[in-house]
Design an enzyme around this catalytic site. Sequence first.
Site, PDB file in Angstrom:
ATOM      1  N   ASP A  42       0.855  -1.190   0.000  1.00  0.00           N
ATOM      2  CA  ASP A  42       0.000   0.000   0.000  1.00  0.00           C
ATOM      3  C   ASP A  42       0.888   1.236   0.000  1.00  0.00           C
ATOM      4  O   ASP A  42       2.041   1.199   0.460  1.00  0.00           O
ATOM      5  CB  ASP A  42      -0.917   0.016   1.220  1.00  0.00           C
ATOM      6  CG  ASP A  42      -1.937   1.137   1.145  1.00  0.00           C
ATOM      7  OD1 ASP A  42      -2.708   1.181   0.175  1.00  0.00           O
ATOM      8  OD2 ASP A  42      -1.953   1.994   2.052  1.00  0.00           O
TER       9      ASP A  42
ATOM     10  N   GLU B 239       0.801   5.771   0.459  1.00  0.00           N
ATOM     11  CA  GLU B 239       0.110   7.037   0.719  1.00  0.00           C
ATOM     12  C   GLU B 239       0.763   8.076  -0.185  1.00  0.00           C
ATOM     13  O   GLU B 239       1.969   7.988  -0.480  1.00  0.00           O
ATOM     14  CB  GLU B 239       0.220   7.446   2.186  1.00  0.00           C
ATOM     15  CG  GLU B 239      -0.452   6.482   3.160  1.00  0.00           C
ATOM     16  CD  GLU B 239      -1.938   6.350   2.956  1.00  0.00           C
ATOM     17  OE1 GLU B 239      -2.551   7.306   2.439  1.00  0.00           O
ATOM     18  OE2 GLU B 239      -2.489   5.289   3.301  1.00  0.00           O
TER      19      GLU B 239
ATOM     20  N   HIS C 111      -4.218  10.984   5.537  1.00  0.00           N
ATOM     21  CA  HIS C 111      -3.045  10.319   6.109  1.00  0.00           C
ATOM     22  C   HIS C 111      -2.367  11.084   7.242  1.00  0.00           C
ATOM     23  O   HIS C 111      -1.625  10.491   8.036  1.00  0.00           O
ATOM     24  CB  HIS C 111      -2.015   9.985   5.024  1.00  0.00           C
ATOM     25  CG  HIS C 111      -1.588  11.150   4.183  1.00  0.00           C
ATOM     26  ND1 HIS C 111      -0.908  12.236   4.680  1.00  0.00           N
ATOM     27  CD2 HIS C 111      -1.723  11.388   2.849  1.00  0.00           C
ATOM     28  CE1 HIS C 111      -0.635  13.085   3.717  1.00  0.00           C
ATOM     29  NE2 HIS C 111      -1.138  12.602   2.582  1.00  0.00           N
TER      30      HIS C 111
ATOM     31  N   HIS D 281      -5.315   6.822   7.729  1.00  0.00           N
ATOM     32  CA  HIS D 281      -4.718   5.847   6.818  1.00  0.00           C
ATOM     33  C   HIS D 281      -3.196   5.864   6.983  1.00  0.00           C
ATOM     34  O   HIS D 281      -2.584   6.917   7.125  1.00  0.00           O
ATOM     35  CB  HIS D 281      -5.071   6.186   5.373  1.00  0.00           C
ATOM     36  CG  HIS D 281      -6.483   5.885   5.012  1.00  0.00           C
ATOM     37  ND1 HIS D 281      -6.831   4.918   4.101  1.00  0.00           N
ATOM     38  CD2 HIS D 281      -7.646   6.428   5.452  1.00  0.00           C
ATOM     39  CE1 HIS D 281      -8.149   4.877   3.990  1.00  0.00           C
ATOM     40  NE2 HIS D 281      -8.666   5.790   4.794  1.00  0.00           N
TER      41      HIS D 281
ATOM     42  N   ASP E 151      -2.422  -0.194   6.691  1.00  0.00           N
ATOM     43  CA  ASP E 151      -3.398  -0.657   5.706  1.00  0.00           C
ATOM     44  C   ASP E 151      -2.941  -1.952   5.037  1.00  0.00           C
ATOM     45  O   ASP E 151      -3.764  -2.822   4.722  1.00  0.00           O
ATOM     46  CB  ASP E 151      -3.638   0.424   4.649  1.00  0.00           C
ATOM     47  CG  ASP E 151      -4.489   1.567   5.186  1.00  0.00           C
ATOM     48  OD1 ASP E 151      -4.886   1.522   6.360  1.00  0.00           O
ATOM     49  OD2 ASP E 151      -4.749   2.514   4.418  1.00  0.00           O
TER      50      ASP E 151
END
Length: 239
Positions: free
Chosen positions: A7, A9, A57, A152, A157
């Site tokens: 994942d 960001e 985030h 997040h 995640d």
Amino acid sequence: MRQIVLDTETTGLNPRSGDRIIEVGCVEIVNRRLTGNNFHAYINPERDSEEGALAVHGLTTEFLSDKPKFAEIANELRDYVRDAEIIIHNAPFDLAFLDAEFDRMGFPRFATHVAKVTDTLVQAKEMHPGKRNSLDALCDRYGISNAHRALHGALLDAELLAEVYLAMTRGQNSLTIDLAVEAAASDGSQLIEAVSVAEMLIVRASDDELIEHEALLDRLDKEAKGKCVWRTEPVTAVN
């Protein structure tokens, strides 16, 4: 089989307009077991995050100012994911950003370095058509706690998605699998792939869960005014 749940960001939604990756989180799975050999990096994007992304985030420009630039972690990331199956939720989004960063490095596209990319959003839509299939929705559906997820985070995640993926793809240890394979073979097509028992993740009930189960059976006995079928001893055939 080595699988990497990945994942990212980012500073915004569009790498074509200059948005950059600010965090990468990877969780390793080998033979359906989490190994703990994870990869995580915060990255200085050399630009501010958009307001909407920052609200998601919470990684401020100040926090990221002393973190390495993507070029400083690119080789390590590439070596870490090399030849693995990469599992991403909504893969086109993350791949677009990874490809943009790799292009700046003069590397080929991200997918050329790995064995394959699996999109769990596509899988979830096929398994649960017409339902919400966000990561939060899948956590709720499969009983995976995400109460600690206020904002997040790429590694957080990825850890949640790893649990979701294992729950989504858990096989069945029953004759049903064998029968399905035989039926599929009879018409020349394959409906389901048999799963090795050795590769299955076995979760045993805790003492508290066993107590709750017995209490449920007690209630069923009372409602049935007798003994429920789960407490009935099977009849042994006599030759």
